[in-house]
Write a protein that holds these residues in place. Sequence first.
Motif, PDB file in Angstrom:
ATOM      1  N   ILE A 181      -8.619   4.683  -4.014  1.00 15.29           N
ATOM      2  CA  ILE A 181      -8.480   4.017  -2.717  1.00 15.29           C
ATOM      3  C   ILE A 181      -7.392   2.973  -2.799  1.00 15.29           C
ATOM      4  CG2 ILE A 181      -9.630   2.464  -1.111  1.00 15.29           C
ATOM      5  CD1 ILE A 181     -12.099   3.954  -1.465  1.00 15.29           C
ATOM      6  N   GLU A 182      -7.382   2.239  -3.889  1.00 17.43           N
ATOM      7  CA  GLU A 182      -6.348   1.211  -4.028  1.00 17.43           C
ATOM      8  C   GLU A 182      -6.209   0.786  -5.476  1.00 17.43           C
ATOM      9  OE1 GLU A 182      -7.313  -2.636  -2.465  1.00 17.43           O
ATOM     10  OE2 GLU A 182      -9.327  -2.578  -3.290  1.00 17.43           O
TER      11      GLU A 182
ATOM     12  N   GLU B 129     -18.296   4.090  -3.428  1.00 21.05           N
ATOM     13  CA  GLU B 129     -17.195   3.397  -4.096  1.00 21.05           C
ATOM     14  C   GLU B 129     -17.613   2.746  -5.404  1.00 21.05           C
ATOM     15  OE1 GLU B 129     -15.809   1.323  -0.182  1.00 21.05           O
ATOM     16  OE2 GLU B 129     -14.403   0.795  -1.766  1.00 21.05           O
TER      17      GLU B 129
ATOM     18  N   ILE C 184     -10.975   0.691   9.933  1.00 24.38           N
ATOM     19  CA  ILE C 184     -11.553   2.039   9.931  1.00 24.38           C
ATOM     20  C   ILE C 184     -12.162   2.241  11.313  1.00 24.38           C
ATOM     21  CG2 ILE C 184     -13.237   3.581   8.824  1.00 24.38           C
ATOM     22  CD1 ILE C 184     -12.682   2.108   6.210  1.00 24.38           C
TER      23      ILE C 184
ATOM     24  N   GLU D 193      -4.156   6.816   6.640  1.00 17.85           N
ATOM     25  CA  GLU D 193      -4.683   7.532   5.479  1.00 17.85           C
ATOM     26  C   GLU D 193      -5.895   8.374   5.840  1.00 17.85           C
ATOM     27  OE1 GLU D 193      -4.850   4.814   2.085  1.00 17.85           O
ATOM     28  OE2 GLU D 193      -6.701   5.801   1.541  1.00 17.85           O
ATOM     29  N   GLU D 194      -5.998   9.485   5.158  1.00 16.03           N
ATOM     30  CA  GLU D 194      -7.185  10.334   5.285  1.00 16.03           C
ATOM     31  C   GLU D 194      -8.423   9.531   4.876  1.00 16.03           C
ATOM     32  OE1 GLU D 194      -6.919  13.420   2.340  1.00 16.03           O
ATOM     33  OE2 GLU D 194      -8.940  14.151   2.729  1.00 16.03           O
ATOM     34  N   HIS D 195      -9.485   9.684   5.641  1.00 13.01           N
ATOM     35  CA  HIS D 195     -10.736   9.000   5.284  1.00 13.01           C
ATOM     36  C   HIS D 195     -11.434   9.763   4.172  1.00 13.01           C
ATOM     37  CE1 HIS D 195     -15.011   7.847   5.652  1.00 13.01           C
ATOM     38  NE2 HIS D 195     -14.480   6.659   5.816  1.00 13.01           N
ATOM     39  N   LEU D 196     -11.877   9.025   3.147  1.00  8.71           N
ATOM     40  CA  LEU D 196     -12.602   9.641   2.033  1.00  8.71           C
ATOM     41  C   LEU D 196     -14.067   9.224   2.136  1.00  8.71           C
ATOM     42  CD1 LEU D 196     -10.038   8.672  -0.737  1.00  8.71           C
ATOM     43  CD2 LEU D 196     -10.381  10.976   0.175  1.00  8.71           C
TER      44      LEU D 196
ATOM     45  N   VAL E 255      -8.211   5.743   9.177  1.00  4.45           N
ATOM     46  CA  VAL E 255      -8.017   4.583   8.285  1.00  4.45           C
ATOM     47  C   VAL E 255      -6.590   4.068   8.466  1.00  4.45           C
ATOM     48  CG1 VAL E 255      -8.085   3.785   5.883  1.00  4.45           C
ATOM     49  CG2 VAL E 255      -9.637   5.617   6.628  1.00  4.45           C
TER      50      VAL E 255
ATOM     51  N   LYS F 137       0.849  -1.206   0.000  1.00  8.40           N
ATOM     52  CA  LYS F 137       0.000   0.000   0.000  1.00  8.40           C
ATOM     53  C   LYS F 137       0.876   1.243   0.000  1.00  8.40           C
ATOM     54  CE  LYS F 137      -4.050  -2.150   1.175  1.00  8.40           C
ATOM     55  NZ  LYS F 137      -5.124  -2.349   0.218  1.00  8.40           N
TER      56      LYS F 137
ATOM     57  N   LYS G  18      -3.963   0.952   7.350  1.00  7.23           N
ATOM     58  CA  LYS G  18      -3.815  -0.123   6.362  1.00  7.23           C
ATOM     59  C   LYS G  18      -2.490  -0.853   6.531  1.00  7.23           C
ATOM     60  CE  LYS G  18      -6.613   1.982   2.785  1.00  7.23           C
ATOM     61  NZ  LYS G  18      -6.736   2.348   1.378  1.00  7.23           N
TER      62      LYS G  18
ATOM     63  N   LYS H 272     -18.957  -5.895  -0.428  1.00  5.70           N
ATOM     64  CA  LYS H 272     -17.932  -6.681   0.274  1.00  5.70           C
ATOM     65  C   LYS H 272     -18.401  -7.284   1.593  1.00  5.70           C
ATOM     66  CE  LYS H 272     -13.661  -4.675  -1.499  1.00  5.70           C
ATOM     67  NZ  LYS H 272     -13.908  -3.321  -2.006  1.00  5.70           N
TER      68      LYS H 272
ATOM     69  N   VAL I   8      -7.315  -3.730   6.485  1.00  4.59           N
ATOM     70  CA  VAL I   8      -7.719  -2.322   6.577  1.00  4.59           C
ATOM     71  C   VAL I   8      -8.657  -2.142   7.763  1.00  4.59           C
ATOM     72  CG1 VAL I   8      -8.930  -0.422   5.414  1.00  4.59           C
ATOM     73  CG2 VAL I   8      -7.460  -1.961   4.095  1.00  4.59           C
TER      74      VAL I   8
ATOM     75  N   MET J 206     -13.166   6.132  -4.956  1.00  6.71           N
ATOM     76  CA  MET J 206     -14.235   6.758  -4.189  1.00  6.71           C
ATOM     77  C   MET J 206     -14.730   7.941  -5.014  1.00  6.71           C
ATOM     78  SD  MET J 206     -15.747   6.300  -1.292  1.00  6.71           S
ATOM     79  CE  MET J 206     -14.771   5.649   0.051  1.00  6.71           C
TER      80      MET J 206
HETATM   81  P1  AMP Z   1      -8.680  -1.641   0.519  1.00  7.39           P
HETATM   82  O1  AMP Z   1      -8.195  -2.995   0.971  1.00  7.39           O
HETATM   83  O2  AMP Z   1      -7.611  -0.622   0.382  1.00  7.39           O
HETATM   84  O3  AMP Z   1      -9.603  -1.762  -0.663  1.00  7.39           O
HETATM   85  O4  AMP Z   1      -9.671  -1.143   1.648  1.00  7.39           O
HETATM   86  C1  AMP Z   1     -10.783  -1.911   2.015  1.00  7.39           C
HETATM   87  C2  AMP Z   1     -12.000  -1.011   2.105  1.00  7.39           C
HETATM   88  O5  AMP Z   1     -11.799  -0.025   3.111  1.00  7.39           O
HETATM   89  C3  AMP Z   1     -12.281  -0.238   0.847  1.00  7.39           C
HETATM   90  O6  AMP Z   1     -13.024  -0.974  -0.075  1.00  7.39           O
HETATM   91  C4  AMP Z   1     -13.057   0.952   1.396  1.00  7.39           C
HETATM   92  O7  AMP Z   1     -14.411   0.590   1.633  1.00  7.39           O
HETATM   93  C5  AMP Z   1     -12.413   1.200   2.721  1.00  7.39           C
HETATM   94  N1  AMP Z   1     -11.386   2.239   2.614  1.00  7.39           N
HETATM   95  C6  AMP Z   1     -10.078   2.066   2.341  1.00  7.39           C
HETATM   96  N2  AMP Z   1      -9.437   3.245   2.324  1.00  7.39           N
HETATM   97  C7  AMP Z   1     -10.338   4.191   2.593  1.00  7.39           C
HETATM   98  C8  AMP Z   1     -10.291   5.617   2.719  1.00  7.39           C
HETATM   99  N3  AMP Z   1      -9.155   6.285   2.590  1.00  7.39           N
HETATM  100  N4  AMP Z   1     -11.430   6.262   3.006  1.00  7.39           N
HETATM  101  C9  AMP Z   1     -12.590   5.576   3.145  1.00  7.39           C
HETATM  102  N5  AMP Z   1     -12.702   4.248   3.057  1.00  7.39           N
HETATM  103  C10 AMP Z   1     -11.602   3.556   2.783  1.00  7.39           C
END
Ligand code: AMP
Length: 422
Positions: free
Chosen positions: A287-288, A197, A161, A190-193, A147, A107, A149, A219, A159, A278
């Motif tokens: 986000i990824e 999605e 939250i 990480e900053e929350h967004l 957030v 990440k 990770k 999910k 991850v 997002m």
């Molecule tokens: P990821 O494994 O990075 O996909 O993260 C898993 C889930 O966490 C994502 O599908 C989002 O729903 C949530 N998520 C990850 N990063 C953020 C973020 N910066 N802000 C809000 N939600 C996030």
Amino acid sequence: MNILIIGAGGREHALAWKLAQSPQLDSLFIAPGNAGTATVGTNVAIGVEDFEGIKQLVLDEGIDLVVVGPEAPLVAGITDFFKADPLLHGVPVIGPSKAGAELEGSKNIAKVFMREYDIPTGQFCTFIDYTVAEGKAYLAELKPPYVLKADGLAGGKGVLIIDNLEEAQQELENMLKGKFGEASKKVVVEEHLAGIELSVFVLTDGEGYVMLPEAKDYKRIGEGDTGLNTGGMGAISPVPFADKAFLKKVEERIVKPTIEGLKDREIDYKGFIFIGLMNKGGDPYVIEYNVRLGDPETEVVLPRVKTDMVELLKATAEERLSEMEVELDERTVSTVMLVSGGYPGTYEKWKDISGLDQVEGSVVFHAGTKPEDGKVLTSGGRVIAVSSYGDNMKEALAASYKNAEKIQFEGKYYRSDIGFDL
Ligand code: AMP
Ligand code: GLY
């Protein structure tokens, strides 16, 4: 053409189903595959990270092209393995080199890449065990929710939250102490967004690219997006709020600079890019990155691609993608995942699946099944994805649900609210 697909899930069955429709295909092999892939090709019992076994298969069967489904063999360097082997280096692999796979495997590497190439994403900072105090101070500067990770691959569980600052600070420490093993020895804060999605899929040959249909997946295990995270319980494509203008922003602000960044860094990347986004007030933020297709997204994305997939993969291998156009089916496709009772926690396997022959008006993709003595048995948490076309989301879902009822196995569970938020 003889093609080998690496993997065993619904994504690989959907790939096999799509490739099998091409007049250019001669033989299709899937390693290790499942009961579904066995109906469109030949399964070979070789693990996805058994590179020597895969090499033998490629040489024995005269494979012309390899498509890698899951991330693990990519992160482990299967593409580099082929390039370095004098007997294999002429066999193209659809899937990035190890350096490219790090966009998913780390990440932190992905975030640094986005920052370097001005790709919109949330602010972040990365910490290791001896910077835990700085990490806690950084958290205190952010607004909740927080957030956290795990840097490495953690099977979709890495991850967190968290709403409460003290709890987030404690979890940061726990993660750095090895809550997710090696994967969380580094943690990205990480900053929350806030927003809604969706995922966008791109196929690139390292120079040119084509956009594939976007999708939204679900999910969580429970209705209304509650409960534990799973691999994915269902998906929809197209995504109604992703209109032309939004997708144009994604292409200009995210896809193009991503491919330029890969070129600038001289990363060998021929394969799929799955961008988790997002939509924040009409603007896309990353986000990824994933370096493969999604599962169950593939089960709605590929049914919407009308173009010959063998042609697209050949063009990828030959760096001709910029000449290609992808023709899409304008209909909506939904998929509903049938899972084993107890999933994503502990569940039982080897249950008899019945009713598959009763399905009408849907395409059934096997996710976790095994053929045995003429029967089909469950072999995983996610078992069957039921994909359907419709003139709109409601029609597509109605067909998926009607057929989801007909397929039976002990403990079967599915979410009955896919698409509820659209
Ligand atoms: P990821 O494994 O990075 O996909 O993260 C898993 C889930 O966490 C994502 O599908 C989002 O729903 C949530 N998520 C990850 N990063 C953020 C973020 N910066 N802000 C809000 N939600 C996030
Ligand atoms: N459905 C999410 C994934 O494939 O990562």
